[in-house]
Design an enzyme around this catalytic site. Sequence first.
Site, PDB file in Angstrom:
ATOM      1  CE1 TYR A 190     -57.156  61.270  53.428  1.00  0.00           C
ATOM      2  CE2 TYR A 190     -57.203  58.834  52.182  1.00  0.00           C
ATOM      3  CZ  TYR A 190     -56.111  60.756  52.644  1.00  0.00           C
ATOM      4  OH  TYR A 190     -55.664  60.501  52.107  1.00  0.00           O
TER       5      TYR A 190
ATOM      6  CG  ASP B 201     -48.013  55.748  61.195  1.00  0.00           C
ATOM      7  OD1 ASP B 201     -49.973  56.182  61.307  1.00  0.00           O
ATOM      8  OD2 ASP B 201     -47.784  56.280  59.997  1.00  0.00           O
TER       9      ASP B 201
ATOM     10  NE  ARG C 110     -49.581  65.837  54.479  1.00  0.00           N
ATOM     11  CZ  ARG C 110     -49.746  64.957  55.154  1.00  0.00           C
ATOM     12  NH1 ARG C 110     -48.754  65.707  56.632  1.00  0.00           N
ATOM     13  NH2 ARG C 110     -50.254  64.101  55.927  1.00  0.00           N
TER      14      ARG C 110
ATOM     15  CB  THR D 186     -47.562  60.336  65.074  1.00  0.00           C
ATOM     16  OG1 THR D 186     -46.565  58.996  65.225  1.00  0.00           O
ATOM     17  CG2 THR D 186     -47.276  60.300  66.479  1.00  0.00           C
TER      18      THR D 186
ATOM     19  CD  GLU E 245     -50.584  55.063  55.212  1.00  0.00           C
ATOM     20  OE1 GLU E 245     -50.423  55.653  54.069  1.00  0.00           O
ATOM     21  OE2 GLU E 245     -49.859  55.456  56.434  1.00  0.00           O
TER      22      GLU E 245
ATOM     23  N   GLY F 106     -50.279  53.785  59.132  1.00  0.00           N
ATOM     24  CA  GLY F 106     -48.481  53.129  59.108  1.00  0.00           C
ATOM     25  C   GLY F 106     -47.700  53.205  58.284  1.00  0.00           C
TER      26      GLY F 106
ATOM     27  N   GLY G 281     -46.841  66.683  63.546  1.00  0.00           N
ATOM     28  CA  GLY G 281     -46.375  65.578  63.033  1.00  0.00           C
ATOM     29  C   GLY G 281     -44.489  65.690  63.623  1.00  0.00           C
TER      30      GLY G 281
HETATM   31  P1  ATP Z   1     -47.832  63.934  59.047  1.00  0.00           P
HETATM   32  O1  ATP Z   1     -46.765  63.548  59.505  1.00  0.00           O
HETATM   33  O2  ATP Z   1     -48.702  62.680  60.803  1.00  0.00           O
HETATM   34  O3  ATP Z   1     -48.356  64.475  58.405  1.00  0.00           O
HETATM   35  P2  ATP Z   1     -46.720  66.154  59.792  1.00  0.00           P
HETATM   36  O4  ATP Z   1     -46.389  66.874  61.026  1.00  0.00           O
HETATM   37  O5  ATP Z   1     -44.753  65.049  59.437  1.00  0.00           O
HETATM   38  O6  ATP Z   1     -47.331  65.262  60.180  1.00  0.00           O
HETATM   39  P3  ATP Z   1     -45.814  67.043  56.968  1.00  0.00           P
HETATM   40  O7  ATP Z   1     -46.819  67.465  56.523  1.00  0.00           O
HETATM   41  O8  ATP Z   1     -44.436  66.459  56.831  1.00  0.00           O
HETATM   42  O9  ATP Z   1     -46.679  66.645  58.152  1.00  0.00           O
HETATM   43  O10 ATP Z   1     -45.121  68.524  58.414  1.00  0.00           O
HETATM   44  C1  ATP Z   1     -46.419  69.366  58.860  1.00  0.00           C
HETATM   45  C2  ATP Z   1     -45.967  71.284  58.757  1.00  0.00           C
HETATM   46  O11 ATP Z   1     -43.921  71.530  59.147  1.00  0.00           O
HETATM   47  C3  ATP Z   1     -45.384  71.452  56.802  1.00  0.00           C
HETATM   48  O12 ATP Z   1     -46.161  72.738  56.614  1.00  0.00           O
HETATM   49  C4  ATP Z   1     -44.366  71.216  56.583  1.00  0.00           C
HETATM   50  O13 ATP Z   1     -43.649  72.006  55.593  1.00  0.00           O
HETATM   51  C5  ATP Z   1     -43.108  71.504  57.840  1.00  0.00           C
HETATM   52  N1  ATP Z   1     -42.157  70.792  58.163  1.00  0.00           N
HETATM   53  C6  ATP Z   1     -42.378  70.086  57.688  1.00  0.00           C
HETATM   54  N2  ATP Z   1     -40.779  68.796  57.249  1.00  0.00           N
HETATM   55  C7  ATP Z   1     -40.017  69.884  57.932  1.00  0.00           C
HETATM   56  C8  ATP Z   1     -38.972  70.283  58.346  1.00  0.00           C
HETATM   57  N3  ATP Z   1     -37.766  69.365  58.255  1.00  0.00           N
HETATM   58  N4  ATP Z   1     -38.339  71.783  58.906  1.00  0.00           N
HETATM   59  C9  ATP Z   1     -39.060  72.328  59.219  1.00  0.00           C
HETATM   60  N5  ATP Z   1     -40.056  72.154  59.090  1.00  0.00           N
HETATM   61  C10 ATP Z   1     -40.512  71.114  58.485  1.00  0.00           C
HETATM   62 MG    MG Z   2     -45.217  63.249  59.318  1.00  0.00          MG
END
Ligand code: ATP
Ligand code: MG
EC number: 2.7.1.11
Length: 446
Positions: free
Chosen positions: A366, A217, A161, A215, A313, A261, A186
């Site tokens: 997990y 969820d 992340r 996703t 959750e 969720g 995601g």
């Molecule tokens: P999940 O929600 O299932 O964990 P996700 O892809 O939403 O998956 P995040 O940790 O929120 O997981 O984001 C993954 C990557 O996308 C990170 O490197 C984060 O910096 C980048 N990212 C998140 N939000 C944004 C945004 N609004 N604009 C650009 N990059 C983003």
């Molecule tokens: Mg996300």
Amino acid sequence: MHTGDQLCLTAADLTVRTLGPATVPSPLDGSLLDPRDSVHYVAETDRVLLDDTLDMAVRRGLPTRELPAFEPGGPRSRLFFDPPRTRVGVVTCGGLCPGLNNVIRGLVLEACGHYGVASVTGFRNGYRGLNRAGAADAVELTPAAVRGLNDQGGTVLGTSRGGQDPAEMVDTLVARGIDVLFVIGGDGTLRGGQDIADEATRRGLPIAVVGIPKTIDNDIPWIDASFGFQTAFGRAAESIRAAHTEARSTPNGVGLIKLMGRHSGFIAAYASLASEDVDVVLVPEVPLDLDGLLAHLDRVLDRQGHAVVVVAEGAGQELFAGQPQDRDASGNLRLGDVGALLRDRITAAARDGGRDISLRYVDPGYAIRSVPANPFDSVYCQRLAQAAVHAAMAGRTATVVGRWHGRFVHVPIALATASRNQVDPQGDLWLSVLEATGQPFTWSAY
Ligand code: ATP
Ligand code: MG
């Protein structure tokens, strides 16, 4: 009479015979359903469309110009990229989900095996692997390198992340000559992918960014169901079954299972329906009134001597109002621990009411995230990956591939990230949950 030719079908052929006017009020009203609210009832005038592509409707001679429609996924006869001169990159970001490795494998096999691209590079540990320092860890993905990945949970590429600079990530793509980047992740990952695509466009670079939405969820919109979702709720149902066995085997046994969720309660709803043993399902979409829930549990224990409660959750977050809120590295709000809160409140209420309960609290999150994809999801991941390669090679960008009404489609990332797929408390899925559990439509009215 219908001849068997689909194109000759008329509305009359689809008319279902009924025995006569329906005049008797349904008993669901007032018992299961909120009598003030008849939204769950199907309007007798409604219909499910027969044709689900515009071409089919056109061939039937129907006017279609105004109908909103997705671009179908699949191979094109003319490509934007010349395969032997095309370099591909892959990255996985965000939380784990069953099927990530299957998608990686599917992308490599399709890009190398069928299109014959020049190379596929795997960037390690999420978007961090696309910054200047992280790019040094990138690996070459060949068909031999992805052999056997189908049986493994997690992601061989790693994930992370935290924000990265889109300009620096595009610099990496340019330095390595990458023409196509597949982002598996995601909503955050897809927004990041959009930023990369926008930055490339701003510089006039023909780099395609195509997302495969991940996703667990099932909260990304315009997709029937996301990959890994079926595996996840199947594994969650096993945890529910075990908790039910425990609860049933003890006087006043209570099984409390917390499932994933954050904003959408699909896993809780489907896993509960799959296991049939659940008395209460709590999801983020339905407001939680603690007194109503505790009173209901009391009655369930009176009636059957044990109870099983499934909580997503993100449910009951209103119970944490006013408490300080923390964020993770990607800026996502950390949730209040509703499972622990319910465990404590249910235990305290039983004690106050003079009931000696035995509560088991299970949080299998997990364990669920890390299992390998089941056969359905394995197939789905492979087909999504193939659709993603077809889309990218034809020059699509800032796009995700999804399956809508059973067909593979291209969805603009902007649309896929503009809203959230949620359980509709007035929809038929939630009605099935109410029917299966016998819990009330709202807690506050209890
Ligand atoms: P999940 O929600 O299932 O964990 P996700 O892809 O939403 O998956 P995040 O940790 O929120 O997981 O984001 C993954 C990557 O996308 C990170 O490197 C984060 O910096 C980048 N990212 C998140 N939000 C944004 C945004 N609004 N604009 C650009 N990059 C983003
Ligand atoms: Mg996300």
